[in-house]
Design a protein around this motif. Sequence first.
Motif, PDB file in Angstrom:
ATOM      1  N   ALA A  17       0.835  -1.209   0.000  1.00  0.00           N
ATOM      2  CA  ALA A  17       0.000   0.000   0.000  1.00  0.00           C
ATOM      3  C   ALA A  17       0.867   1.255   0.000  1.00  0.00           C
ATOM      4  N   VAL A  18       1.915   1.262   0.808  1.00  0.00           N
ATOM      5  CA  VAL A  18       2.805   2.431   0.856  1.00  0.00           C
ATOM      6  C   VAL A  18       3.516   2.610  -0.474  1.00  0.00           C
ATOM      7  N   THR A  19       4.013   1.524  -1.036  1.00  0.00           N
ATOM      8  CA  THR A  19       4.732   1.599  -2.309  1.00  0.00           C
ATOM      9  C   THR A  19       3.811   2.064  -3.436  1.00  0.00           C
ATOM     10  N   ALA A  20       2.644   1.452  -3.555  1.00  0.00           N
ATOM     11  CA  ALA A  20       1.709   1.833  -4.618  1.00  0.00           C
ATOM     12  C   ALA A  20       1.276   3.280  -4.464  1.00  0.00           C
ATOM     13  N   SER A  21       1.018   3.694  -3.248  1.00  0.00           N
ATOM     14  CA  SER A  21       0.605   5.070  -3.006  1.00  0.00           C
ATOM     15  C   SER A  21       1.707   6.055  -3.378  1.00  0.00           C
ATOM     16  N   ALA A  22       2.937   5.742  -3.008  1.00  0.00           N
ATOM     17  CA  ALA A  22       4.053   6.634  -3.326  1.00  0.00           C
ATOM     18  C   ALA A  22       4.259   6.742  -4.834  1.00  0.00           C
ATOM     19  N   VAL A  23       4.173   5.627  -5.528  1.00  0.00           N
ATOM     20  CA  VAL A  23       4.351   5.652  -6.985  1.00  0.00           C
ATOM     21  C   VAL A  23       3.221   6.447  -7.629  1.00  0.00           C
ATOM     22  N   LEU A  24       1.991   6.204  -7.204  1.00  0.00           N
ATOM     23  CA  LEU A  24       0.861   6.913  -7.798  1.00  0.00           C
ATOM     24  C   LEU A  24       0.917   8.414  -7.517  1.00  0.00           C
ATOM     25  N   HIS A  25       1.412   8.796  -6.343  1.00  0.00           N
ATOM     26  CA  HIS A  25       1.547  10.219  -6.038  1.00  0.00           C
ATOM     27  C   HIS A  25       2.605  10.879  -6.920  1.00  0.00           C
ATOM     28  N   SER A  26       3.591  10.112  -7.368  1.00  0.00           N
ATOM     29  CA  SER A  26       4.656  10.685  -8.192  1.00  0.00           C
ATOM     30  C   SER A  26       4.254  10.810  -9.653  1.00  0.00           C
ATOM     31  N   LEU A  27       3.152  10.176 -10.038  1.00  0.00           N
ATOM     32  CA  LEU A  27       2.710  10.201 -11.429  1.00  0.00           C
ATOM     33  C   LEU A  27       1.532  11.155 -11.597  1.00  0.00           C
ATOM     34  N   VAL A  28       1.459  11.770 -12.740  1.00  0.00           N
ATOM     35  CA  VAL A  28       0.311  12.611 -13.073  1.00  0.00           C
ATOM     36  C   VAL A  28      -0.192  12.193 -14.443  1.00  0.00           C
TER      37      VAL A  28
END
Length: 142
Positions: free
Chosen positions: A96-107
Amino acid sequence: MTHPTSAEIAGRIEDLYGAPLAALASHAQDQPPGMLSALLGLHDSLAFAERSIAFHRERLAQLVHPERHITAHEVPHVLDCARQLAEAVAVRDTQAVTASAVLHSLVRVEPPEPPEPSSPATPSAAVATAPANGAASAARSR
């Protein structure tokens, strides 16, 4: 600390790519590995960990039910179930932390709008896209 669930991660992936998760998964199978397949893998691992948590929590509740007598034979089963539950929680939290961090870095990148036919290209735009001849010939002579 609350982490996003697999459903929230799925929604964010769908928002990012502008398509339902099933269509994205089907599309990713035909493509070389990339960000989409990595995000789908994170989502699948997160969803599996959530199902595992639910299963082991229910099983552990059955094993240690107050009306049930725990024998020496059942103690290893209780401990193993608790261990598997802890592992599933750790996997869920990490994914969850990894997916959230990656998704926050993408637009989401919107496709560029085509230029209006009535407005000619500006000379500065043409200069910015074409390399200067002097710079190219100076680089070759070195």
